[in-house]
Structure formats: C-alpha cells, structure tokens
Design a protein around this motif. Structure first.
Motif, PDB file in Angstrom:
ATOM      1  N   GLY A 140       1.817  75.868 -76.095  1.00 46.99           N
ATOM      2  CA  GLY A 140       0.729  76.653 -76.627  1.00 46.99           C
ATOM      3  C   GLY A 140       0.432  76.206 -78.045  1.00 46.99           C
ATOM      4  O   GLY A 140       0.816  75.119 -78.464  1.00 46.99           O
ATOM      5  N   SER A 141      -0.237  77.020 -78.798  1.00 50.59           N
ATOM      6  CA  SER A 141      -0.564  76.686 -80.176  1.00 50.59           C
ATOM      7  C   SER A 141       0.393  77.397 -81.115  1.00 50.59           C
ATOM      8  O   SER A 141       0.563  78.601 -81.036  1.00 50.59           O
ATOM      9  CB  SER A 141      -2.005  77.083 -80.490  1.00 50.59           C
ATOM     10  OG  SER A 141      -2.320  76.827 -81.827  1.00 50.59           O
ATOM     11  N   GLY A 142       1.067  76.628 -81.965  1.00 51.05           N
ATOM     12  CA  GLY A 142       1.836  77.235 -83.039  1.00 51.05           C
ATOM     13  C   GLY A 142       3.323  77.309 -82.848  1.00 51.05           C
ATOM     14  O   GLY A 142       4.027  77.679 -83.776  1.00 51.05           O
ATOM     15  N   GLY A 143       3.861  76.945 -81.696  1.00 44.78           N
ATOM     16  CA  GLY A 143       5.305  77.025 -81.516  1.00 44.78           C
ATOM     17  C   GLY A 143       5.839  75.791 -80.835  1.00 44.78           C
ATOM     18  O   GLY A 143       5.103  75.058 -80.171  1.00 44.78           O
ATOM     19  N   LEU A 144       7.138  75.538 -80.981  1.00 43.17           N
ATOM     20  CA  LEU A 144       7.786  74.425 -80.292  1.00 43.17           C
ATOM     21  C   LEU A 144       8.137  74.854 -78.864  1.00 43.17           C
ATOM     22  O   LEU A 144       8.750  75.899 -78.659  1.00 43.17           O
ATOM     23  CB  LEU A 144       9.057  74.011 -81.029  1.00 43.17           C
ATOM     24  CG  LEU A 144       8.891  73.112 -82.253  1.00 43.17           C
ATOM     25  CD1 LEU A 144      10.195  73.038 -83.040  1.00 43.17           C
ATOM     26  CD2 LEU A 144       8.442  71.710 -81.849  1.00 43.17           C
ATOM     27  N   THR A 145       7.754  74.042 -77.890  1.00 39.41           N
ATOM     28  CA  THR A 145       8.021  74.310 -76.485  1.00 39.41           C
ATOM     29  C   THR A 145       8.878  73.195 -75.915  1.00 39.41           C
ATOM     30  O   THR A 145       8.560  72.014 -76.083  1.00 39.41           O
ATOM     31  CB  THR A 145       6.704  74.408 -75.689  1.00 39.41           C
ATOM     32  OG1 THR A 145       5.905  75.456 -76.229  1.00 39.41           O
ATOM     33  CG2 THR A 145       6.976  74.683 -74.226  1.00 39.41           C
ATOM     34  N   SER A 172       3.198  76.742 -89.301  1.00 37.48           N
ATOM     35  CA  SER A 172       4.528  76.164 -89.502  1.00 37.48           C
ATOM     36  C   SER A 172       5.402  76.421 -88.289  1.00 37.48           C
ATOM     37  O   SER A 172       5.222  77.418 -87.566  1.00 37.48           O
ATOM     38  CB  SER A 172       5.204  76.760 -90.742  1.00 37.48           C
ATOM     39  OG  SER A 172       4.476  76.479 -91.916  1.00 37.48           O
ATOM     40  N   VAL A 173       6.362  75.530 -88.064  1.00 35.27           N
ATOM     41  CA  VAL A 173       7.417  75.732 -87.071  1.00 35.27           C
ATOM     42  C   VAL A 173       8.743  75.341 -87.705  1.00 35.27           C
ATOM     43  O   VAL A 173       8.795  74.513 -88.623  1.00 35.27           O
ATOM     44  CB  VAL A 173       7.197  74.913 -85.779  1.00 35.27           C
ATOM     45  CG1 VAL A 173       6.005  75.409 -85.004  1.00 35.27           C
ATOM     46  CG2 VAL A 173       7.068  73.431 -86.092  1.00 35.27           C
ATOM     47  N   THR A 174       9.803  75.949 -87.209  1.00 34.38           N
ATOM     48  CA  THR A 174      11.153  75.614 -87.658  1.00 34.38           C
ATOM     49  C   THR A 174      11.810  74.746 -86.604  1.00 34.38           C
ATOM     50  O   THR A 174      11.835  75.110 -85.419  1.00 34.38           O
ATOM     51  CB  THR A 174      11.986  76.885 -87.897  1.00 34.38           C
ATOM     52  OG1 THR A 174      11.330  77.685 -88.880  1.00 34.38           O
ATOM     53  CG2 THR A 174      13.382  76.524 -88.375  1.00 34.38           C
ATOM     54  N   LEU A 175      12.333  73.604 -87.016  1.00 27.65           N
ATOM     55  CA  LEU A 175      12.985  72.698 -86.087  1.00 27.65           C
ATOM     56  C   LEU A 175      14.304  73.292 -85.592  1.00 27.65           C
ATOM     57  O   LEU A 175      14.873  74.180 -86.230  1.00 27.65           O
ATOM     58  CB  LEU A 175      13.228  71.342 -86.755  1.00 27.65           C
ATOM     59  CG  LEU A 175      11.984  70.582 -87.217  1.00 27.65           C
ATOM     60  CD1 LEU A 175      12.383  69.267 -87.872  1.00 27.65           C
ATOM     61  CD2 LEU A 175      11.034  70.323 -86.053  1.00 27.65           C
ATOM     62  N   PRO A 176      14.802  72.807 -84.446  1.00 28.20           N
ATOM     63  CA  PRO A 176      16.041  73.343 -83.891  1.00 28.20           C
ATOM     64  C   PRO A 176      17.242  73.131 -84.816  1.00 28.20           C
ATOM     65  O   PRO A 176      17.183  72.390 -85.802  1.00 28.20           O
ATOM     66  CB  PRO A 176      16.205  72.556 -82.584  1.00 28.20           C
ATOM     67  CG  PRO A 176      14.832  72.098 -82.237  1.00 28.20           C
ATOM     68  CD  PRO A 176      14.163  71.822 -83.552  1.00 28.20           C
ATOM     69  N   GLU A 177      18.345  73.781 -84.439  1.00 30.84           N
ATOM     70  CA  GLU A 177      19.575  73.699 -85.227  1.00 30.84           C
ATOM     71  C   GLU A 177      20.452  72.517 -84.827  1.00 30.84           C
ATOM     72  O   GLU A 177      21.579  72.403 -85.300  1.00 30.84           O
ATOM     73  CB  GLU A 177      20.367  75.008 -85.073  1.00 30.84           C
ATOM     74  CG  GLU A 177      19.703  76.213 -85.711  1.00 30.84           C
ATOM     75  CD  GLU A 177      19.588  76.079 -87.227  1.00 30.84           C
ATOM     76  OE1 GLU A 177      20.513  75.514 -87.844  1.00 30.84           O
ATOM     77  OE2 GLU A 177      18.562  76.525 -87.780  1.00 30.84           O
ATOM     78  N   ASP A 178      19.964  71.657 -83.960  1.00 25.89           N
ATOM     79  CA  ASP A 178      20.745  70.485 -83.559  1.00 25.89           C
ATOM     80  C   ASP A 178      20.940  69.532 -84.737  1.00 25.89           C
ATOM     81  O   ASP A 178      20.100  69.461 -85.638  1.00 25.89           O
ATOM     82  CB  ASP A 178      20.047  69.747 -82.416  1.00 25.89           C
ATOM     83  CG  ASP A 178      20.038  70.549 -81.128  1.00 25.89           C
ATOM     84  OD1 ASP A 178      20.971  71.340 -80.921  1.00 25.89           O
ATOM     85  OD2 ASP A 178      19.096  70.380 -80.330  1.00 25.89           O
ATOM     86  N   PRO A 179      22.030  68.770 -84.739  1.00 29.33           N
ATOM     87  CA  PRO A 179      22.346  67.936 -85.907  1.00 29.33           C
ATOM     88  C   PRO A 179      21.504  66.673 -86.049  1.00 29.33           C
ATOM     89  O   PRO A 179      21.503  66.050 -87.098  1.00 29.33           O
ATOM     90  CB  PRO A 179      23.819  67.577 -85.691  1.00 29.33           C
ATOM     91  CG  PRO A 179      24.015  67.648 -84.212  1.00 29.33           C
ATOM     92  CD  PRO A 179      23.124  68.764 -83.744  1.00 29.33           C
ATOM     93  N   ARG A 180      20.783  66.279 -84.986  1.00 29.69           N
ATOM     94  CA  ARG A 180      20.032  65.017 -85.048  1.00 29.69           C
ATOM     95  C   ARG A 180      18.668  65.222 -84.408  1.00 29.69           C
ATOM     96  O   ARG A 180      18.576  65.718 -83.275  1.00 29.69           O
ATOM     97  CB  ARG A 180      20.809  63.914 -84.335  1.00 29.69           C
ATOM     98  CG  ARG A 180      20.131  62.553 -84.342  1.00 29.69           C
ATOM     99  CD  ARG A 180      20.975  61.514 -83.647  1.00 29.69           C
ATOM    100  NE  ARG A 180      22.132  61.147 -84.453  1.00 29.69           N
ATOM    101  CZ  ARG A 180      23.263  60.666 -83.950  1.00 29.69           C
ATOM    102  NH1 ARG A 180      23.407  60.538 -82.644  1.00 29.69           N
ATOM    103  NH2 ARG A 180      24.248  60.318 -84.755  1.00 29.69           N
ATOM    104  N   GLN A 181      17.587  64.832 -85.125  1.00 25.65           N
ATOM    105  CA  GLN A 181      16.232  65.033 -84.617  1.00 25.65           C
ATOM    106  C   GLN A 181      15.322  63.879 -85.019  1.00 25.65           C
ATOM    107  O   GLN A 181      15.422  63.348 -86.119  1.00 25.65           O
ATOM    108  CB  GLN A 181      15.677  66.358 -85.140  1.00 25.65           C
ATOM    109  CG  GLN A 181      16.395  67.568 -84.555  1.00 25.65           C
ATOM    110  CD  GLN A 181      16.161  68.835 -85.326  1.00 25.65           C
ATOM    111  OE1 GLN A 181      15.012  69.178 -85.565  1.00 25.65           O
ATOM    112  NE2 GLN A 181      17.219  69.522 -85.719  1.00 25.65           N
ATOM    113  N   HIS A 182      14.443  63.527 -84.073  1.00 28.45           N
ATOM    114  CA  HIS A 182      13.408  62.524 -84.303  1.00 28.45           C
ATOM    115  C   HIS A 182      12.075  63.249 -84.229  1.00 28.45           C
ATOM    116  O   HIS A 182      11.691  63.783 -83.177  1.00 28.45           O
ATOM    117  CB  HIS A 182      13.499  61.423 -83.242  1.00 28.45           C
ATOM    118  CG  HIS A 182      12.493  60.321 -83.398  1.00 28.45           C
ATOM    119  ND1 HIS A 182      11.193  60.404 -82.925  1.00 28.45           N
ATOM    120  CD2 HIS A 182      12.596  59.095 -83.991  1.00 28.45           C
ATOM    121  CE1 HIS A 182      10.555  59.284 -83.201  1.00 28.45           C
ATOM    122  NE2 HIS A 182      11.369  58.472 -83.836  1.00 28.45           N
TER     123      HIS A 182
END
Length: 228
Positions: A140-145, A172-182
């Motif tokens: 959708g618009s505005g969130g990470l899916t 704005s969105v907040t990225l996940p809490e995982d230790p590694r992201q691209h």
C-alpha cells in the motif's frame, strides 16, 4: 557498524538488443573483487526492456532468483512448465535448485518493462526447482510490506526478506530490526541517516537496525533485510 552509499551513477551496465541492465554487484565481465555480494545477496540487477526484448532460455542452479516488476509486464517461462505474465507491482521467486532453465521477455503488448532482479545463495544446496508468483501482498502507500520471506512469497534463503514501500513526499518508514539491510531507491528520492538517495541509489547497512527513511519525493523503496 556501517552505512555505505552505493550511487546508481557508479554502477556498471550491460546492453543488448532492446535491453539495458545496471548492476549493483560484480557481474559477468564487470568483475569487482571488492563488490561480490552483501550477505546472501550476490546479484541485484535493474533491467529495462523494450517490448518483446529480454532473455531467451538459459540455465541457473543453486540460486534463489527474486524479481520485482516496476513497470510494464514480464513474461516468464521455465523448465518446470510454468508460464506467467508478471505485471508491475508483482513479485516472482524462482528456486533454481540443482538446475533449471528459464526465459524472461517484456510483454510485447504492454510497453517497455522495468524490473529489479536479485539472486541469493540458498540455505540448502540442491533440491527440486520451483516457481511461485503473485501471492505476495500488494504494497500500500506509506508502509513496508513483506513481499518475499516472512508473510510474503516463500524463499529458500533463510532469514531473507524483501520489503517494499510506496511513499508519498514527506512520509517516513522505519526499517526492520535485522542487523543487515540493502535499501534501494527504485524511483523517487528518500533521505536516510543523513544521506539522500535518488533513483537507482542504494545503502548497505550493517549493525544499525531501525533506521528511519523519509521520502523527499514520491518514491518506491525496495529493502532486502537479513536476520544474520
């Protein structure tokens, strides 16, 4: 801990009949020993195809191949007997297993096609090839899916997830809490950790989870997140 910018303007590219591919990592003749991958991610290609152009049948093995279509439609066929037209906003996952052949061509009746394709090392080698498409939730618009991994399409790379966000300017969105992201700005522009990303730019983040991304213009964001 690190946040590294990889500008789209510095990516290598390959051209063929009716197609242009921009590579985020070392690929084919564009060998770079300092840029072979990021966690299990070993390829992140941005393809633009003219109608009817693309890649004829060719083999793969020991890869999880994830495609996200940004524009137009992509016709996929493979040696499992699968044939699908993958429209913009849809994902497909091809698990090559011990070996598979496939082709991918822009639908001649749908204009040009742009897609981003990622290759990941599988958690377990070998096995039977498989293909799945279109069952992922639509962002959708505005969130990470989550579109691959987690609640999205299954993938044989443990702990890997593809998340997509479509952001209006100022969202704005907040990225996940995982230790590694691209983090890849597929369209538009965003700001993250004091860095601006435009179309085709990427950030590789290690050891700094939960970063906030804000769109400075309408944007489509592709995030690979890895639990290890």
């Amino acid at each position: 801990m690190a946040v590294a910018l990889y500008a789209g303007s510095r990516r290598s590219s390959s051209a063929g009949a009716g197609r242009l591919t921009r590579h985020s990592f070392s690929f084919g003749p564009h060998y770079d020993p300092a840029n072979l991958g990021f966690g299990p991610l070993v390829c992140h290609n941005d393809d633009l195809l003219d109608p009817g152009a693309g890649y004829g049948e060719h083999p793969h093995s020991e890869l999880e191949i994830v495609t996200w279509v940004l524009e137009g439609s992509l016709v996929h066929t493979d040696s499992t007997g699968a044939r699908h037209v993958v429209d913009a906003g849809r994902a497909q996952v091809l698990s090559a297993g011990a070996g598979i052949r496939h082709s991918e061509v822009a639908d001649a009746g749908s204009g040009r096609c742009r897609f981003v394709q990622a290759w990941l090392r599988p958690s377990e080698p070998g096995g039977q090839p498989s293909y799945v498409v279109g069952e992922a939730p639509t962002p959708g618009s505005g969130g990470l899916t989550e579109v691959v991994g987690g609640d999205g399409l299954p993938i044989g790379a443990s702990g890997a997830r593809l998340l997509v966000a479509r952001l209006a300017a100022g969202q704005s969105v907040t990225l996940p809490e995982d230790p590694r992201q691209h983090v890849f700005a597929a369209t538009g522009s965003v700001d993250l950790a004091g860095t601006s990303l435009g179309d085709g730019d990427a950030l590789r983040i290690e050891g700094e989870p939960g970063q906030v991304v804000t769109a400075s213009a309408a944007a489509e964001l592709l995030v690979w997140s890895f639990s290890a």
